[in-house]
Design an enzyme around this catalytic site. Sequence first.
Site, PDB file in Angstrom:
ATOM      1  N   ARG A 194       0.854  -1.205   0.000  1.00  0.00           N
ATOM      2  CA  ARG A 194       0.000   0.000   0.000  1.00  0.00           C
ATOM      3  C   ARG A 194       0.887   1.250   0.000  1.00  0.00           C
ATOM      4  O   ARG A 194       0.400   2.340   0.243  1.00  0.00           O
ATOM      5  CB  ARG A 194      -0.892   0.049   1.265  1.00  0.00           C
ATOM      6  N   HIS A 208       2.208 -14.105  -3.049  1.00  0.00           N
ATOM      7  CA  HIS A 208       1.515 -13.835  -1.795  1.00  0.00           C
ATOM      8  C   HIS A 208       0.841 -15.110  -1.290  1.00  0.00           C
ATOM      9  O   HIS A 208       0.927 -16.171  -1.924  1.00  0.00           O
ATOM     10  CB  HIS A 208       0.464 -12.744  -1.992  1.00  0.00           C
ATOM     11  N   GLU A 251      -1.568 -15.254  -5.704  1.00  0.00           N
ATOM     12  CA  GLU A 251      -1.891 -15.870  -4.418  1.00  0.00           C
ATOM     13  C   GLU A 251      -1.675 -17.364  -4.586  1.00  0.00           C
ATOM     14  O   GLU A 251      -2.425 -18.032  -5.311  1.00  0.00           O
ATOM     15  CB  GLU A 251      -3.341 -15.579  -4.030  1.00  0.00           C
TER      16      GLU A 251
END
Length: 482
Positions: A177, A216, A298
């Site tokens: 972020r 991730h 992911e």
Amino acid sequence: MSWIRLSEFAIILLNVFSIIYPAIARGGEYTSQFPGRHLLDDGDSKPSADVAKGYMSNAELENAIMAFGERCSNISRIYSIGRSVGGLPLWVMEISDNPGREEPEPAFKFIGNVHGDEPVGRELLILLANWLCDNYVKDPLAKFIVENVHLHILPSMNPDGFALRKRGNAKNVDLNRDFPDQFFSNNNVEDGRQPETKAIMRWLRRIQFTASASLHGGALVANYPWDGTQSKRRDYYACPDDETFRYLAGVYSHSHYNMSLSKEFPEGITNGAAWYPIYGGMQDWNYIHAGCLELTLEISDNKWPNASELPTIWEYNRMSMLNLVATVAKNGVHGRIFSSDNGKPLPASIMVEGINQTMKARVGLADYHRLLAPKMKYEVKASMPGYKSKSTAVMLENVTTLDFILDPEAGRVSKVLETACDCTGTTKSNLEVVDILAHPQLEVSLLVVVTLAFLLLLLTRKFCLNPPKQRQLPVSKRPIIV
């Protein structure tokens, strides 16, 4: 004389001169000023120490990287892009048949451990590097990657977070972020960002990556831009290269053991904003500011699975990782751009009709690598100030080699192109050159230098009469020259 031989002669000249003068990964708890993703209300609590049992510590990871570098020195080099808040080096493994040397080949990067509590990626990336080392002579896919791609692997972007067993870095900042965001103008400055974020940004200014992926944990899906929306609402928000991103995400998903079978995500892929919007993410910044097509992968439902599951997770993801890297050389339009009057390479812009995203040819070699969804027809255009633009239509099956030779505009003299700093360290910086020229012994060897420069000029003139052709990729058809 070929371009490579001419380059080697120039390097020899410089050397003589120098001798003379010595998923939760994407979501989770949010810590910045922008709205985030809250898939699970797990906060940022520190898990028990036992959760890391069987995983490499930061020291062990560094040792593994260095051991790989020594064992596979013929196809690799180890370098650091910076340090974490806690002072730990961010080590990168480059894998290529010519590591550290500029070639007209695409570059791909893997980044693991963006979030400290998602360590599976760092383990898999070490396994990937060693698998390529062990198999590049005997496995066709490994050989293709080593010979046609410059692969850069950063196993851990957030070693401090890993050591603390928490999501953020040592300052508790979520690194996914922390990048400049297209929807928040006050967030588009580099000052004040975390050292890990700055290291990634500097890295992409040094190396022109064609594509990328960050690993991730917390879900099983291949995620692609955009990550945020103008309205800040959850909605499918397509970027200009949406078709190409869907294709790349599909390459990973369908090569995976079961990702494409997902009931939550059709085909095992998702647009980030359609899943849940985030702002300040790394993949959007890569695409906007560096022209690098990055996926957020992911790769495990559990953020921190038992270490005994790592071999299985590796086998489930191995072909996905390999096929994704190989795709940057097996797909799209690749080529180089030259001036018709003297054959010099031009760092021109490459545009594709209907896709509002301009890619740049690299300064120096003037090579470009434009990934595109296959089985479609494209109008590709090359342009540069002071030159007449050229365009041509290509029917893209898998990969096409397309070189452009641009004509100078009438009545205009092209400005001499200055090459950027050679970040591989094979040439001297401007400051070093100034220091050399200021050397008190300069006049002693001036005659030698002038003689060598004159020989180089003669070779250059001969080279300009025969402009180089693009190195043809193994799966490419005959190069197209426009």
